[in-house]
Motif scaffolding. Sequence first.
Motif, PDB file in Angstrom:
ATOM      1  N   GLY A 295       0.909  -1.099   0.041  1.00  0.00           N
ATOM      2  CA  GLY A 295      -0.122  -0.079  -0.189  1.00  0.00           C
ATOM      3  C   GLY A 295       0.941   1.324   0.011  1.00  0.00           C
ATOM      4  N   VAL A 296       0.511   2.268  -1.023  1.00  0.00           N
ATOM      5  CA  VAL A 296       1.358   3.340  -1.053  1.00  0.00           C
ATOM      6  C   VAL A 296       0.818   4.712  -1.066  1.00  0.00           C
ATOM      7  N   THR A 297       1.090   5.530  -0.212  1.00  0.00           N
ATOM      8  CA  THR A 297       0.377   6.773  -0.306  1.00  0.00           C
ATOM      9  C   THR A 297       1.304   8.083  -0.882  1.00  0.00           C
ATOM     10  N   LEU A 298       1.052   8.893  -1.804  1.00  0.00           N
ATOM     11  CA  LEU A 298       1.810   9.809  -2.628  1.00  0.00           C
ATOM     12  C   LEU A 298       1.070  11.039  -2.061  1.00  0.00           C
ATOM     13  N   SER A 299       1.975  11.872  -1.101  1.00  0.00           N
ATOM     14  CA  SER A 299       1.281  12.988  -0.300  1.00  0.00           C
ATOM     15  C   SER A 299       0.733  13.879  -1.290  1.00  0.00           C
ATOM     16  N   GLY A 303      -4.893   9.037  -5.572  1.00  0.00           N
ATOM     17  CA  GLY A 303      -4.516   7.795  -6.072  1.00  0.00           C
ATOM     18  C   GLY A 303      -5.029   7.369  -7.344  1.00  0.00           C
ATOM     19  N   GLN A 304      -6.359   7.890  -7.682  1.00  0.00           N
ATOM     20  CA  GLN A 304      -6.981   7.720  -8.918  1.00  0.00           C
ATOM     21  C   GLN A 304      -6.130   8.223 -10.299  1.00  0.00           C
ATOM     22  N   TYR A 305      -5.590   9.521  -9.969  1.00  0.00           N
ATOM     23  CA  TYR A 305      -4.812  10.090 -10.910  1.00  0.00           C
ATOM     24  C   TYR A 305      -3.353   9.281 -11.151  1.00  0.00           C
ATOM     25  N   THR A 306      -2.602   8.938 -10.080  1.00  0.00           N
ATOM     26  CA  THR A 306      -1.411   7.887 -10.089  1.00  0.00           C
ATOM     27  C   THR A 306      -1.793   6.774 -10.743  1.00  0.00           C
ATOM     28  N   MET A 307      -2.844   5.922 -10.700  1.00  0.00           N
ATOM     29  CA  MET A 307      -3.223   4.913 -11.299  1.00  0.00           C
ATOM     30  C   MET A 307      -3.384   5.035 -12.812  1.00  0.00           C
ATOM     31  N   CYS A 310      -0.346   5.751 -14.452  1.00  0.00           N
ATOM     32  CA  CYS A 310       0.536   4.390 -14.571  1.00  0.00           C
ATOM     33  C   CYS A 310      -0.090   3.806 -15.789  1.00  0.00           C
ATOM     34  N   ASN A 311      -1.543   3.727 -15.939  1.00  0.00           N
ATOM     35  CA  ASN A 311      -1.984   2.955 -16.759  1.00  0.00           C
ATOM     36  C   ASN A 311      -1.443   3.426 -18.205  1.00  0.00           C
ATOM     37  N   ARG A 312      -1.398   4.907 -18.414  1.00  0.00           N
ATOM     38  CA  ARG A 312      -1.010   5.285 -19.555  1.00  0.00           C
ATOM     39  C   ARG A 312       0.379   4.807 -19.988  1.00  0.00           C
ATOM     40  N   ARG A 313       0.869   4.526 -19.007  1.00  0.00           N
ATOM     41  CA  ARG A 313       2.614   4.115 -19.536  1.00  0.00           C
ATOM     42  C   ARG A 313       2.472   2.584 -19.280  1.00  0.00           C
ATOM     43  N   ASN A 314       1.186   1.761 -19.481  1.00  0.00           N
ATOM     44  CA  ASN A 314       1.047   0.297 -19.462  1.00  0.00           C
ATOM     45  C   ASN A 314       1.520  -0.282 -18.380  1.00  0.00           C
ATOM     46  N   ILE A 315       1.374   0.463 -17.205  1.00  0.00           N
ATOM     47  CA  ILE A 315       1.544  -0.222 -15.698  1.00  0.00           C
ATOM     48  C   ILE A 315       0.161  -0.355 -15.156  1.00  0.00           C
ATOM     49  N   MET A 316      -0.081  -1.783 -14.706  1.00  0.00           N
ATOM     50  CA  MET A 316      -1.381  -1.776 -13.960  1.00  0.00           C
ATOM     51  C   MET A 316      -1.129  -2.070 -12.554  1.00  0.00           C
ATOM     52  N   ILE A 317      -1.787  -0.816 -11.685  1.00  0.00           N
ATOM     53  CA  ILE A 317      -1.815  -1.028 -10.421  1.00  0.00           C
ATOM     54  C   ILE A 317      -3.392  -0.554 -10.088  1.00  0.00           C
ATOM     55  N   SER A 318      -3.615  -0.501  -8.772  1.00  0.00           N
ATOM     56  CA  SER A 318      -5.050  -0.142  -8.221  1.00  0.00           C
ATOM     57  C   SER A 318      -5.178   0.961  -7.169  1.00  0.00           C
ATOM     58  N   THR A 319      -6.311   1.346  -7.200  1.00  0.00           N
ATOM     59  CA  THR A 319      -6.367   2.279  -5.902  1.00  0.00           C
ATOM     60  C   THR A 319      -7.114   1.402  -4.575  1.00  0.00           C
ATOM     61  N   GLU A 343      -6.300  12.183   2.903  1.00  0.00           N
ATOM     62  CA  GLU A 343      -5.024  11.334   2.762  1.00  0.00           C
ATOM     63  C   GLU A 343      -5.379   9.926   2.294  1.00  0.00           C
ATOM     64  N   ALA A 344      -6.637   9.466   2.588  1.00  0.00           N
ATOM     65  CA  ALA A 344      -6.840   8.203   2.050  1.00  0.00           C
ATOM     66  C   ALA A 344      -7.112   8.195   0.337  1.00  0.00           C
ATOM     67  N   LYS A 345      -7.473   9.213   0.005  1.00  0.00           N
ATOM     68  CA  LYS A 345      -7.554   9.421  -1.375  1.00  0.00           C
ATOM     69  C   LYS A 345      -6.458   9.378  -2.110  1.00  0.00           C
ATOM     70  N   THR A 346      -5.147   9.497  -1.512  1.00  0.00           N
ATOM     71  CA  THR A 346      -3.912   9.213  -2.161  1.00  0.00           C
ATOM     72  C   THR A 346      -3.450   8.075  -2.333  1.00  0.00           C
ATOM     73  N   PHE A 347      -4.262   7.017  -1.848  1.00  0.00           N
ATOM     74  CA  PHE A 347      -3.769   5.739  -1.478  1.00  0.00           C
ATOM     75  C   PHE A 347      -3.791   4.965  -3.055  1.00  0.00           C
ATOM     76  N   VAL A 348      -2.737   4.224  -3.241  1.00  0.00           N
ATOM     77  CA  VAL A 348      -2.668   3.185  -4.234  1.00  0.00           C
ATOM     78  C   VAL A 348      -2.089   1.967  -3.958  1.00  0.00           C
ATOM     79  N   ARG A 349      -2.437   0.727  -4.614  1.00  0.00           N
ATOM     80  CA  ARG A 349      -1.987  -0.350  -4.142  1.00  0.00           C
ATOM     81  C   ARG A 349      -1.160  -1.111  -5.247  1.00  0.00           C
ATOM     82  N   LEU A 350      -0.008  -1.546  -4.859  1.00  0.00           N
ATOM     83  CA  LEU A 350       0.776  -2.311  -5.843  1.00  0.00           C
ATOM     84  C   LEU A 350       0.840  -3.979  -5.246  1.00  0.00           C
TER      85      LEU A 350
END
Length: 381
Positions: A295-299, A303-307, A310-319, A343-350
């Motif tokens: 579980g990762v948080t980017l201050s 998280g949806q933006y990060t996901m 990543c998807n645009r770069r062909n990398i599959m992660i989730s929120t 803070e919770a909205k910044t969460f993504v999961r690998l």
Amino acid sequence: MIYADYAATTPMSDEAIAAYTEAAKHLFGNSQSLHDAGTSSSSFLQMCRNKMATYINGEEKGVFFTSGGTESNYLALHSILLANKHRGNHIITTAIEHASIHNYLYELEQTGYEVTYLQVDEYGRISLEHLRQSITDRTIIASIQHVNSEIGTIQDIEAIGIILKENNVIFHCDCVQSFGKLPIDVKKYHIDSLSISGHKLYGPKGLGVCYINPKITWKSAFTGTTHENGFRPGTVPIPSIAALMTAVAHSIQSQEEEYIRIQQLRHYFMEQLRGLSYPIQIEEHPAYCLPHIIGVTLSHIEGQYTMLECNRRNIMISTGSACAIGKQSPSVTMIAIGKTKEEAKTFVRLSFGKHTTEHDIDQIVEAFQHVVTIYQGVRNE
């Protein structure tokens, strides 16, 4: 494509696909039919049931094949509660259970059941003392997951099982994220029922396992059902079970070696993150955490933006958990461990799996750096 969402689902292994194909060709008979084709399917089914029982040190009679983890959770709780109404109306669970558990228990609360939701610490672990204090003479069952699907925290199910056993409380454990990755012994951990999902360990979707200790009284949710000893209706999908058991066998066989490999990849990922200047936090328990889930948080960065980047770069992660995607509310787990909604909205999961490599991690870290660079550029305008 770089796939880093194995906690949501895994691709079927080649071995599982081959097993499905062979079984579909040669074991197509209905296991309830009395002719030879049916008998062959029935014999194979019992062999699979016995094998699954050995993997968890359980009893063959307690193994039921279902459509997946969600149905296993629902049917385990529902069937046990139906047969044990006389014992009371109190249920114990945690604030971070899977949606299939929370949704069902919410329905039960509307019908008169009382549910205690154990809170967790900043790392996602429950307090054993709080568990003890929550037990009453009306407590029927406790449903406590083994591994959290969003941050990978491992609960001390052995200690939990001992407490529940001492107090004559039935113990259901959601093992969807842990089975095939961690050893599970239902007798040692005093687990009375558990759930498993095939597509989390390179098996087919639409198939899972529910185990209920034959010593536990349960009542079928479906009147007149004959399949699976009355546990659930519908013709048993022998080819899918063949694929599942093949996938399980491979996962169990490589469990220890793969755990070490994934743990090394996790350490590598964290080392690479330290090279970034932006505050990126790993949400984890320092000692009790399944390495496969990160579980990762980017201050300040959603998280949806990060996901999506990543998807645009062909990398599959989730929120977060795939079963909670689409809801407007932030991650239940993040809120439970003390994060604010923002803070919770910044969460993504690998989540890593058997195809994950160091090269994949390099690309993920590079994508995170790209997200951060864009954010800082916008912020400085």
